[in-house]
Design a protein around this motif. Structure first.
Motif, PDB file in Angstrom:
ATOM      1  N   HIS A 189      -5.212   9.771   8.325  1.00  0.00           N
ATOM      2  CA  HIS A 189      -4.932  11.029   7.524  1.00  0.00           C
ATOM      3  C   HIS A 189      -5.375  10.717   6.017  1.00  0.00           C
ATOM      4  O   HIS A 189      -4.938  11.263   4.915  1.00  0.00           O
ATOM      5  CB  HIS A 189      -3.291  11.393   7.135  1.00  0.00           C
ATOM      6  N   LYS A 190      -5.999   9.381   5.803  1.00  0.00           N
ATOM      7  CA  LYS A 190      -6.245   9.008   4.438  1.00  0.00           C
ATOM      8  C   LYS A 190      -4.942   8.903   3.641  1.00  0.00           C
ATOM      9  O   LYS A 190      -5.095   9.174   2.249  1.00  0.00           O
ATOM     10  CB  LYS A 190      -7.352   9.626   3.809  1.00  0.00           C
ATOM     11  N   LEU A 191      -3.873   8.485   4.430  1.00  0.00           N
ATOM     12  CA  LEU A 191      -2.616   8.556   3.636  1.00  0.00           C
ATOM     13  C   LEU A 191      -2.471   7.262   2.714  1.00  0.00           C
ATOM     14  O   LEU A 191      -2.714   6.222   3.203  1.00  0.00           O
ATOM     15  CB  LEU A 191      -1.565   8.558   4.628  1.00  0.00           C
ATOM     16  N   THR A 192      -2.115   7.469   1.609  1.00  0.00           N
ATOM     17  CA  THR A 192      -1.747   6.237   0.647  1.00  0.00           C
ATOM     18  C   THR A 192      -0.222   5.975   1.090  1.00  0.00           C
ATOM     19  O   THR A 192       0.594   6.503   0.994  1.00  0.00           O
ATOM     20  CB  THR A 192      -1.919   6.497  -0.749  1.00  0.00           C
ATOM     21  N   LEU A 193      -0.200   4.448   1.343  1.00  0.00           N
ATOM     22  CA  LEU A 193       1.022   3.893   2.057  1.00  0.00           C
ATOM     23  C   LEU A 193       1.362   2.841   1.011  1.00  0.00           C
ATOM     24  O   LEU A 193       0.802   1.958   0.957  1.00  0.00           O
ATOM     25  CB  LEU A 193       0.632   3.476   3.359  1.00  0.00           C
ATOM     26  N   VAL A 194       2.573   2.866   0.615  1.00  0.00           N
ATOM     27  CA  VAL A 194       3.182   1.744  -0.038  1.00  0.00           C
ATOM     28  C   VAL A 194       4.621   1.437   0.751  1.00  0.00           C
ATOM     29  O   VAL A 194       5.588   2.103   0.871  1.00  0.00           O
ATOM     30  CB  VAL A 194       3.679   1.944  -1.796  1.00  0.00           C
ATOM     31  N   VAL A 195       4.422   0.140   1.282  1.00  0.00           N
ATOM     32  CA  VAL A 195       5.826  -0.389   2.312  1.00  0.00           C
ATOM     33  C   VAL A 195       6.139  -1.399   1.575  1.00  0.00           C
ATOM     34  O   VAL A 195       5.812  -2.574   1.241  1.00  0.00           O
ATOM     35  CB  VAL A 195       5.101  -0.790   3.396  1.00  0.00           C
ATOM     36  N   VAL A 196       7.723  -1.231   1.278  1.00  0.00           N
ATOM     37  CA  VAL A 196       8.433  -2.498   0.797  1.00  0.00           C
ATOM     38  C   VAL A 196       9.153  -3.124   2.025  1.00  0.00           C
ATOM     39  O   VAL A 196       9.822  -2.679   2.645  1.00  0.00           O
ATOM     40  CB  VAL A 196       9.397  -1.895  -0.128  1.00  0.00           C
ATOM     41  N   THR A 197       8.937  -4.489   2.110  1.00  0.00           N
ATOM     42  CA  THR A 197       9.482  -5.463   3.040  1.00  0.00           C
ATOM     43  C   THR A 197       9.819  -6.789   2.900  1.00  0.00           C
ATOM     44  O   THR A 197       9.126  -7.287   1.956  1.00  0.00           O
ATOM     45  CB  THR A 197       8.843  -5.135   4.287  1.00  0.00           C
ATOM     46  N   HIS A 198      10.870  -7.392   3.410  1.00  0.00           N
ATOM     47  CA  HIS A 198      11.045  -8.698   3.048  1.00  0.00           C
ATOM     48  C   HIS A 198      10.435  -9.573   4.258  1.00  0.00           C
ATOM     49  O   HIS A 198      10.380 -10.759   4.478  1.00  0.00           O
ATOM     50  CB  HIS A 198      12.506  -9.230   3.147  1.00  0.00           C
ATOM     51  N   ASN A 199       9.897  -8.548   5.485  1.00  0.00           N
ATOM     52  CA  ASN A 199       9.458  -9.081   6.683  1.00  0.00           C
ATOM     53  C   ASN A 199       7.853  -9.752   6.594  1.00  0.00           C
ATOM     54  O   ASN A 199       7.159  -8.551   6.374  1.00  0.00           O
ATOM     55  CB  ASN A 199       9.814  -8.123   7.641  1.00  0.00           C
ATOM     56  N   LYS A 200       7.531 -10.757   6.639  1.00  0.00           N
ATOM     57  CA  LYS A 200       6.341 -11.178   6.662  1.00  0.00           C
ATOM     58  C   LYS A 200       5.028 -10.697   7.544  1.00  0.00           C
ATOM     59  O   LYS A 200       3.991 -10.145   7.243  1.00  0.00           O
ATOM     60  CB  LYS A 200       6.059 -12.655   6.599  1.00  0.00           C
ATOM     61  N   LEU A 201       5.471 -10.378   8.886  1.00  0.00           N
ATOM     62  CA  LEU A 201       4.866  -9.858   9.943  1.00  0.00           C
ATOM     63  C   LEU A 201       4.602  -8.141   9.669  1.00  0.00           C
ATOM     64  O   LEU A 201       3.310  -7.916   9.734  1.00  0.00           O
ATOM     65  CB  LEU A 201       5.504  -9.823  11.211  1.00  0.00           C
ATOM     66  N   VAL A 202       5.710  -7.683   9.101  1.00  0.00           N
ATOM     67  CA  VAL A 202       5.449  -6.441   8.670  1.00  0.00           C
ATOM     68  C   VAL A 202       4.477  -6.153   7.631  1.00  0.00           C
ATOM     69  O   VAL A 202       3.380  -5.417   7.728  1.00  0.00           O
ATOM     70  CB  VAL A 202       6.800  -5.757   8.411  1.00  0.00           C
ATOM     71  N   ALA A 203       4.574  -6.930   6.544  1.00  0.00           N
ATOM     72  CA  ALA A 203       3.678  -6.924   5.576  1.00  0.00           C
ATOM     73  C   ALA A 203       2.138  -7.299   5.946  1.00  0.00           C
ATOM     74  O   ALA A 203       1.056  -6.826   5.301  1.00  0.00           O
ATOM     75  CB  ALA A 203       3.941  -8.096   4.350  1.00  0.00           C
ATOM     76  N   ALA A 204       2.104  -8.088   6.919  1.00  0.00           N
ATOM     77  CA  ALA A 204       0.568  -8.437   7.362  1.00  0.00           C
ATOM     78  C   ALA A 204      -0.235  -7.315   7.772  1.00  0.00           C
ATOM     79  O   ALA A 204      -1.559  -7.487   7.865  1.00  0.00           O
ATOM     80  CB  ALA A 204       0.822  -9.518   8.296  1.00  0.00           C
ATOM     81  N   ARG A 205       0.373  -6.050   8.264  1.00  0.00           N
ATOM     82  CA  ARG A 205      -0.288  -4.835   8.556  1.00  0.00           C
ATOM     83  C   ARG A 205      -1.148  -4.288   7.577  1.00  0.00           C
ATOM     84  O   ARG A 205      -1.840  -3.524   7.537  1.00  0.00           O
ATOM     85  CB  ARG A 205       0.651  -3.899   9.208  1.00  0.00           C
ATOM     86  N   ALA A 206      -0.484  -4.784   6.227  1.00  0.00           N
ATOM     87  CA  ALA A 206      -1.219  -4.026   4.993  1.00  0.00           C
ATOM     88  C   ALA A 206      -2.408  -4.270   4.663  1.00  0.00           C
ATOM     89  O   ALA A 206      -2.810  -5.597   5.168  1.00  0.00           O
ATOM     90  CB  ALA A 206      -0.182  -3.925   3.757  1.00  0.00           C
ATOM     91  N   HIS A 207      -3.089  -3.615   3.945  1.00  0.00           N
ATOM     92  CA  HIS A 207      -4.531  -3.998   3.507  1.00  0.00           C
ATOM     93  C   HIS A 207      -4.311  -4.998   2.340  1.00  0.00           C
ATOM     94  O   HIS A 207      -5.209  -5.731   2.185  1.00  0.00           O
ATOM     95  CB  HIS A 207      -5.360  -3.073   2.671  1.00  0.00           C
ATOM     96  N   ARG A 208      -3.320  -4.998   1.700  1.00  0.00           N
ATOM     97  CA  ARG A 208      -2.987  -5.741   0.394  1.00  0.00           C
ATOM     98  C   ARG A 208      -1.535  -6.099   0.258  1.00  0.00           C
ATOM     99  O   ARG A 208      -0.772  -5.398   0.523  1.00  0.00           O
ATOM    100  CB  ARG A 208      -3.524  -4.883  -0.965  1.00  0.00           C
ATOM    101  N   GLN A 209      -1.347  -7.337  -0.412  1.00  0.00           N
ATOM    102  CA  GLN A 209       0.157  -7.608  -0.346  1.00  0.00           C
ATOM    103  C   GLN A 209       0.274  -8.191  -1.553  1.00  0.00           C
ATOM    104  O   GLN A 209      -0.249  -8.793  -2.416  1.00  0.00           O
ATOM    105  CB  GLN A 209       0.346  -8.786   0.422  1.00  0.00           C
ATOM    106  N   VAL A 210       1.476  -7.504  -2.390  1.00  0.00           N
ATOM    107  CA  VAL A 210       1.820  -7.911  -3.801  1.00  0.00           C
ATOM    108  C   VAL A 210       3.436  -8.515  -3.661  1.00  0.00           C
ATOM    109  O   VAL A 210       4.181  -7.708  -2.791  1.00  0.00           O
ATOM    110  CB  VAL A 210       1.997  -6.456  -4.479  1.00  0.00           C
TER     111      VAL A 210
END
Ligand SMILES: Nc1ncnc2c1ncn2[C@@H]1O[C@H](COP(=O)(O)OP(=O)(O)O)[C@@H](O)[C@H]1O
Ligand SMILES: [Mg+2]
Length: 225
Positions: A189-210
């Motif tokens: 869907h070319k959806l812009t996605l901002v996911v907040v998490t304290h879980n490193k495995l979840v964060a690893a799915r993202a293009h970029r981590q902040v």
């Protein structure tokens, strides 16, 4: 797509001031999938509530598609949120006495969409719940409930989807399946996605981590290889 400029958020309770965000800066490109990680109390939920227009900063700008939503009136901000932003939380996203299909239909009916039923069915099929449309939340598993919540959040085709610990109550295998679904939706869907998490495995799915620490944002170097 999204630009945060020198954001400050300060909570005041009596004499006690908590600076939840200080000089927070972030740019997210259209279609990007960004994970914001950090410890409990670091300011993650505060940041997401500012991006989602649920709260306003003490200073700074939250620019979404060229609009500084911090400068809108309450009513304008609510309308902007309804039309442009989807949000999923850790739990309790759904209306308990409505079926999955009715939950997805609700925002479509609010937006006066005539194809609410058909679109709800399509969305539920897309999140893998074609066989669960007539179930109420209590009859669904935690992972299924979060899939319904994603379908609800996507109902009015937001450009931006925000998620606050959306897998926080799921076991790791189920959490990863929900994140895989988000990654697929982000791509299709070319959806812009901002996911907040304290879980490193979840964060690893993202293009970029902040990383957020003490209310400040830090770009994480991309992993090698
Ligand atoms: N409504 C509030 N009133 C006062 N302090 C708050 C409020 N919400 C959050 N805080 C404080 O702001 C800081 C950041 O909280 P939060 O954004 O919820 O962090 P996170 O989501 O990373 O756990 C914490 O110190 C928290 O105690
Ligand atoms: Mg939080």
């Amino acid at each position: 797509m999204l630009q945060l400029q020198n954001l400050y958020k300060i909570y005041k309770e009596g004499d006690i001031e908590t600076v939840a965000l200080r000089e927070a800066r972030l740019t997210v490109q259209p279609g990007e999938f960004v994970a914001i990680t950090g410890r409990s109390g670091a300011g993650k939920s505060t940041l997401l509530s500012l991006i989602g227009g649920l709260a306003t900063p003490n200073a700074g700008r939250v620019v979404i598609d060229g609009t500084d939503i911090a400068r809108l009136s309450e009513g304008e901000r609510a309308a902007f949120r309804r039309e442009q932003i989807g949000i999923v939380y850790q739990a309790d996203n759904l209306i308990s006495f409505l079926t999955a299909q009715e939950n997805v239909m609700a925002p479509l009916q609010l937006a006066r969409r005539k194809d609410a039923r058909r679109r709800a069915q399509e969305l539920l099929a897309e999140v893998g719940l074609a066989q669960r449309m007539q179930h109420r939340p209590a009859m669904l598993s935690g992972g299924e409930r979060q899939r319904v919540a994603i379908a609800v959040a996507l109902a009015n085709e937001p450009a931006l989807l925000l998620a606050d610990e959306l897998t926080g109550e799921l076991d790791s295998a189920t959490a990863d399946k929900v994140m895989a679904l988000l990654a697929t939706l982000n791509a299709s869907h070319k959806l812009t996605l901002v996911v907040v998490t304290h879980n490193k495995l979840v964060a690893a799915r993202a293009h970029r981590q902040v990383l957020i620490a003490d209310g400040q944002l830090f770009e994480q170097a991309a992993a090698h290889g």
